[in-house]
Design a protein around this motif. Structure first.
Motif, short mmCIF file in Angstrom:
data_model
loop_
_atom_site.label_atom_id
_atom_site.label_comp_id
_atom_site.label_asym_id
_atom_site.label_seq_id
_atom_site.Cartn_x
_atom_site.Cartn_y
_atom_site.Cartn_z
N ASN A 65 0.81 -1.22 0.00
CA ASN A 65 0.00 0.00 0.00
C ASN A 65 0.84 1.26 0.00
OD1 ASN A 65 -2.05 -1.82 0.17
ND2 ASN A 65 -2.86 -1.13 2.12
N GLY A 268 -5.84 1.47 4.72
CA GLY A 268 -6.05 2.50 3.73
C GLY A 268 -6.67 2.10 2.42
N ARG A 269 -6.86 0.82 2.18
CA ARG A 269 -7.37 0.39 0.87
C ARG A 269 -8.74 1.01 0.59
NH1 ARG A 269 -5.27 -0.10 -3.38
NH2 ARG A 269 -3.54 -1.06 -2.23
N GLY A 271 -9.73 3.84 2.12
CA GLY A 271 -9.67 5.24 2.52
C GLY A 271 -9.70 5.46 4.02
N TYR A 345 2.52 5.65 6.52
CA TYR A 345 1.10 5.93 6.32
C TYR A 345 0.69 7.24 7.00
CZ TYR A 345 0.47 1.02 4.81
OH TYR A 345 0.52 -0.18 4.16
N LEU A 350 -1.56 8.79 3.85
CA LEU A 350 -1.96 7.95 2.72
C LEU A 350 -3.40 7.46 2.81
CD1 LEU A 350 1.26 5.88 1.93
CD2 LEU A 350 0.41 7.96 0.85
N ARG A 353 -5.37 10.27 1.58
CA ARG A 353 -5.13 10.43 0.14
C ARG A 353 -5.97 9.45 -0.66
NH1 ARG A 353 -1.97 8.99 -4.23
NH2 ARG A 353 -1.28 10.80 -5.45
N ALA A 354 -6.06 8.21 -0.18
CA ALA A 354 -6.89 7.22 -0.88
C ALA A 354 -8.34 7.67 -0.91
CB ALA A 354 -6.76 5.87 -0.20
N GLU A 358 -10.73 8.65 -4.36
CA GLU A 358 -11.75 7.64 -4.66
C GLU A 358 -12.65 8.05 -5.82
OE1 GLU A 358 -15.15 4.87 -2.46
OE2 GLU A 358 -13.85 6.17 -1.26
N LEU A 382 -9.71 2.59 -3.30
CA LEU A 382 -8.79 2.47 -4.44
C LEU A 382 -8.76 1.03 -4.93
CD1 LEU A 382 -5.68 4.78 -3.94
CD2 LEU A 382 -7.61 5.03 -5.47
N SER A 424 -5.86 -2.68 -7.76
CA SER A 424 -5.73 -2.14 -6.40
C SER A 424 -4.31 -1.60 -6.23
CB SER A 424 -6.00 -3.23 -5.36
OG SER A 424 -5.12 -4.33 -5.57
N LEU A 427 -1.24 3.12 -2.66
CA LEU A 427 -1.95 4.35 -2.33
C LEU A 427 -1.17 5.59 -2.75
CD1 LEU A 427 -3.16 3.42 1.28
CD2 LEU A 427 -4.15 2.77 -0.93
#
Length: 449
Positions: A65, A268-269, A271, A345, A350, A353-354, A358, A382, A424, A427
């Motif tokens: 990530n 974070g995947r 957000g 992170y 991050l 940021r994700a 989006e 993301l 995927s 990030l």
């Protein structure tokens, strides 16, 4: 006479014999005829042995990530290897293990305050299932042994994980698996949900199927329900709006533990630090892996609510409370990588940021609507999935060709499952790189027969 083979160390980067490595989750014969080899990585790119840059649109395997070759993480790993290479976690420990556990507990919502370390998502899930069963035993409710998963769910490849998992090919070759397992229906309905951004409006009612399972088996026999908040490996199935909250309510009503498998969704995947935070639903346990070290060193674990942990803390103090663990639990190098990764992170924002990317990510993915053979697109955080129409008598062939040609001809790494392309990226991907990724994929899809 020696039976050992002569070793040719000069062939390590560009091997001329690929037979010895039995590759996991890979059609070995097809790969070895036209291999997709990578020899180094930096930021959002992999590099082939001949130096060609390939955009990593999969964050490795949902895990890198923070991107590749991040200096703070690399330096932490190098320093730790020189300082303390290994320490047992049985009866002894090293300070950084407690530091990482505290950081993860602070990241998790509510009273998810205790961390049990494993080495992978598969081990994390099996650990969570064992903790659930043991919890009911120490509570004097040993009849609560049934585990409930979901169709199309992926929970790793341990016998517990594939038992509660619901991907047919992961299960059918391995016998009866665990007994006392049942499954909720999956949440995907193309007729109702096609081309959805984020959480679909349709499908929250599917959580009510848990009531039917309770009626069939009785709550006194059910230990836990385990679901991925977003089903990732099966082809990216975001949860319908309100679905996870309904599951929580039904589990509370009947005294059933709820486990979120966040091996993909944490860090974070979607957000947020966890999907539990995104959806405002507090499970009893969260499994994690992958992004905790940004894929640099294997690590996984379970974050457990305080009442579950406290239930074990009885009896003589010198007696082991939970007879479970791994030789490499809280491995010093993995812990150092985890601490440095969490710093990256946080320092670079991050997760935020994700979340900010989006909408742009979804816009770019949806630009593929109308391309040849595209029958659905789903996006969340993301993550994106593009479903392709299957070729007659050759399910998966079209997406496999897209993945293979994408690597060799379009300098992009994609993941496929059946005829679904899943994306995927790290990030850290830039807006220009997002645009280039979907432009290239659009051209590639236009060329597929």
């Amino acid at each position: 006479m020696s039976v050992a083979h002569d070793i040719d160390t000069s062939a390590e980067l560009s091997p001329n014999d690929l037979e010895a490595f039995w590759m996991p989750f890979t059609p070995n014969r097809a790969f070895k005829k036209n291999p997709r080899l990578i020899s180094r990585a930096k930021d959002v790119h992999y590099y082939t042995p001949d130096g060609r840059a390939v955009l990593d649109a999969t964050a490795g395997l949902w895990c890198c990530n923070a991107g590749h070759g991040r200096a703070p993480i690399v330096e932490a790993i190098q320093k730790q290897a020189a300082e303390l290479d290994y320490a047992p976690a049985f009866q002894f420990a090293h300070p950084k293990a407690f530091a990482l556990a505290n950081r993860l507990a602070m990241m998790a919502p509510a009273d998810l305050d205790h961390v049990f370390f494993a080495n992978s998502g598969s081990e994390a899930v099996d650990s969570a299932l064992k903790i659930a069963l043991a919890y009911w035993n120490v509570q004097g409710k040993g009849s609560k042994t049934r585990l409930i998963g979901r169709e199309r769910g992926y929970h790793g490849v341990g016998f517990g994980g594939i038992s509660v998992g619901g991907i047919v090919n992961n299960r059918k070759f391995f016998g009866g698996l665990l007994t006392g397992v049942d499954h909720l229906p999956h949440t995907y309905n193309r007729a109702e949900q096609a081309f959805t951004r984020g959480e679909p409006e349709w499908g929250a009612h599917l959580a009510d199927n848990l009531e039917s399972i309770v009626a069939l088996h009785d709550a006194s026999t059910i230990a836990a329900v385990v679901v991925e908040p977003m089903a990732g490996s099966t082809g990216v199935l975001p949860p319908p709006k309100g679905y996870l909250r309904k599951l929580r309510e039904i589990c509370d009503k009947h005294g059933i533990l709820l486990i979120f498998d966040e091996v993909i969704t944490a860090f974070g995947r979607l957000g947020f630090a966890t999907a539990a935070e995104r959806y405002g639903v507090v499970p009893d346990m969260i499994t994690f892996a992958k992004g905790v070290t940004s894929g640099t060193v294997p690590m996984g674990g379970v974050i457990v609510r305080k009442p579950i942990y406290d239930a074990f803390m009885n009896g003589p103090e010198h007696v082991i409370e939970l007879f479970h663990g791994y030789t490499y639990s809280a491995h010093p190098i993995a812990v150092a990588a985890g601490l440095a990764t969490l710093d990256v992170y946080l320092d670079e924002g991050l997760f935020d940021r994700a979340r900010e990317l989006e909408t742009e990510w979804a816009d770019a993915a949806m630009s593929l609507r109308g391309k040849p053979n595209v029958v659905d697109i789903r996006t969340i955080g993301l993550v994106a999935a593009i479903d392709l129409e299957s070729r007659p008598g050759a399910v998966g062939a079209r997406a496999y060709e897209a993945m293979d040609r994408g690597f060799h001809e379009y300098d992009m790494m994609m993941r496929v499952t059946g005829d679904t392309i899943a994306l995927s990226p790290p990030l850290t991907i830039s807006r220009d790189q997002i645009g280039g990724l979907f432009d290239g994929l659009g051209k590639l899809l236009g060329e597929l027969s």
